[in-house]
Scaffold this motif. Structure first.
Motif, PDB file in Angstrom:
ATOM      1  N   ASN A 148     -20.735  14.443 -13.750  1.00  0.00           N
ATOM      2  CA  ASN A 148     -20.074  14.868 -14.362  1.00  0.00           C
ATOM      3  C   ASN A 148     -19.805  16.152 -14.378  1.00  0.00           C
ATOM      4  OD1 ASN A 148     -21.345  11.999 -15.266  1.00  0.00           O
ATOM      5  ND2 ASN A 148     -22.808  13.246 -15.539  1.00  0.00           N
ATOM      6  N   GLY A 149     -18.909  16.501 -14.170  1.00  0.00           N
ATOM      7  CA  GLY A 149     -18.904  17.553 -13.894  1.00  0.00           C
ATOM      8  C   GLY A 149     -18.484  19.051 -14.866  1.00  0.00           C
ATOM      9  N   TYR A 150     -17.540  20.069 -14.683  1.00  0.00           N
ATOM     10  CA  TYR A 150     -18.044  21.287 -15.218  1.00  0.00           C
ATOM     11  C   TYR A 150     -16.443  21.270 -16.224  1.00  0.00           C
ATOM     12  CZ  TYR A 150     -21.280  22.154 -12.173  1.00  0.00           C
ATOM     13  OH  TYR A 150     -23.007  21.871 -11.643  1.00  0.00           O
ATOM     14  N   LEU A 175     -19.349  28.482 -17.824  1.00  0.00           N
ATOM     15  CA  LEU A 175     -19.401  27.458 -16.629  1.00  0.00           C
ATOM     16  C   LEU A 175     -20.240  26.634 -17.531  1.00  0.00           C
ATOM     17  CD1 LEU A 175     -17.391  26.382 -14.555  1.00  0.00           C
ATOM     18  CD2 LEU A 175     -19.925  26.222 -13.162  1.00  0.00           C
ATOM     19  N   VAL A 176     -19.991  25.854 -18.316  1.00  0.00           N
ATOM     20  CA  VAL A 176     -20.610  24.763 -18.587  1.00  0.00           C
ATOM     21  C   VAL A 176     -20.761  23.198 -18.274  1.00  0.00           C
ATOM     22  CG1 VAL A 176     -20.330  26.178 -21.043  1.00  0.00           C
ATOM     23  CG2 VAL A 176     -19.132  23.928 -20.536  1.00  0.00           C
ATOM     24  N   ASN A 177     -21.503  22.628 -18.328  1.00  0.00           N
ATOM     25  CA  ASN A 177     -21.962  21.269 -17.674  1.00  0.00           C
ATOM     26  C   ASN A 177     -21.035  19.898 -19.073  1.00  0.00           C
ATOM     27  OD1 ASN A 177     -23.857  20.413 -15.674  1.00  0.00           O
ATOM     28  ND2 ASN A 177     -25.462  21.143 -17.592  1.00  0.00           N
ATOM     29  N   ASP A 215     -13.110  13.806  -8.969  1.00  0.00           N
ATOM     30  CA  ASP A 215     -11.901  14.975  -9.292  1.00  0.00           C
ATOM     31  C   ASP A 215     -11.610  14.146  -9.832  1.00  0.00           C
ATOM     32  OD1 ASP A 215     -11.040  17.440 -10.725  1.00  0.00           O
ATOM     33  OD2 ASP A 215     -11.705  18.756  -9.274  1.00  0.00           O
ATOM     34  N   SER A 216     -10.104  14.390 -10.839  1.00  0.00           N
ATOM     35  CA  SER A 216      -9.508  13.417 -11.163  1.00  0.00           C
ATOM     36  C   SER A 216      -8.087  14.632 -10.702  1.00  0.00           C
ATOM     37  CB  SER A 216      -8.866  13.106 -12.349  1.00  0.00           C
ATOM     38  OG  SER A 216      -9.377  13.787 -13.669  1.00  0.00           O
TER      39      SER A 216
END
Length: 217
Positions: free
Chosen positions: A78-80, A46-48, A212-213
């Motif tokens: 900004n999400g993952y 899981l990454v930025n 979250d789109s």
């Protein structure tokens, strides 16, 4: 590709989330076996979204298991994204410390965790009738302090206020309603209001939607 299939609330008080990931694809076991390699594991990261830094990682050793859950994930405006790498090892026992990295697939979707349990949070206050003019009634209210910044910190954005004029007849009959799209609009005038010996009360509800789109709004 990798599909981030959902973000759901874990323990609300900890402000953490579970993010469930699944993926499709072939570990190409037959192909790599012919090259002297065998499947070792999937490496799931899981990454930025902003800088691709790894937040957490796990390994899945069952070639047929193509899903995992990351737990206790912080909010992130900004999400993952998620990366899955096929990892192989040589059949040669003298090369047991060697690993060979195969295909890396990255999720198309960026997921933004959000707070689902917001009942009685971020509510408006001081709802008052500011003006009565024949059959026109004006209502005012005070929005939650620093509302936009506060909800953004838990993965949400403002959608609208719902303003309801309710008959004070004991049945809470809804007489008029409207939606206000501006977060800084804190008043509304209802016109053409019927005379009513019971009187009226007003209800104002703040409505939010996930940043979250990938979530239906």
């Amino acid at each position: 590709g990798v599909r981030l299939v959902g973000s759901e609330m874990c323990i609300r008080d900890s402000n953490k989330h579970n993010i469930v990931v699944d993926w499709v694809g072939d570990a190409h076991t037959t192909y790599v076996n012919d090259k002297g390699l065998e499947f070792k594991h999937y490496q799931v990261e899981l990454v930025n979204f902003t800088d691709n830094s790894v937040v957490t990682t796990t390994t899945i050793t069952d070639v047929n298991t193509k899903t995992t859950t990351f737990t206790s994930i912080e909010y992130n405006n900004n999400g993952y994204k998620c990366r899955v790498t096929n990892v192989y090892k040589p059949f040669d026992i003298n090369s047991s410390n060697v690993v060979v990295l195969g295909t890396v697939i990255t999720s198309d979707r960026t997921i933004i965790p959000y707070d689902k349990d917001i009942e009685n949070n971020y509510v408006v206050s001081n709802i008052i009738f500011t003006q009565l003019n024949d059959q026109s009634i004006t209502i005012g209210w005070t929005k939650f302090s620093n509302l936009a910044t506060t909800i953004a910190s838990v993965g949400l954005k403002f959608k609208h206020y719902i303003v309801e004029l309710i008959d004070e007849n004991g049945n809470n009959d809804l007489k008029k309603t409207t939606t206000i799209n501006g977060i800084d609009t804190v008043s509304h005038e209802f016109t053409g209001v019927s005379y009513n010996n019971n009187g009226y009360k007003c209800k104002v509800t703040s409505v939010f939607r996930p940043k979250d789109s990938g979530v239906d709004n």
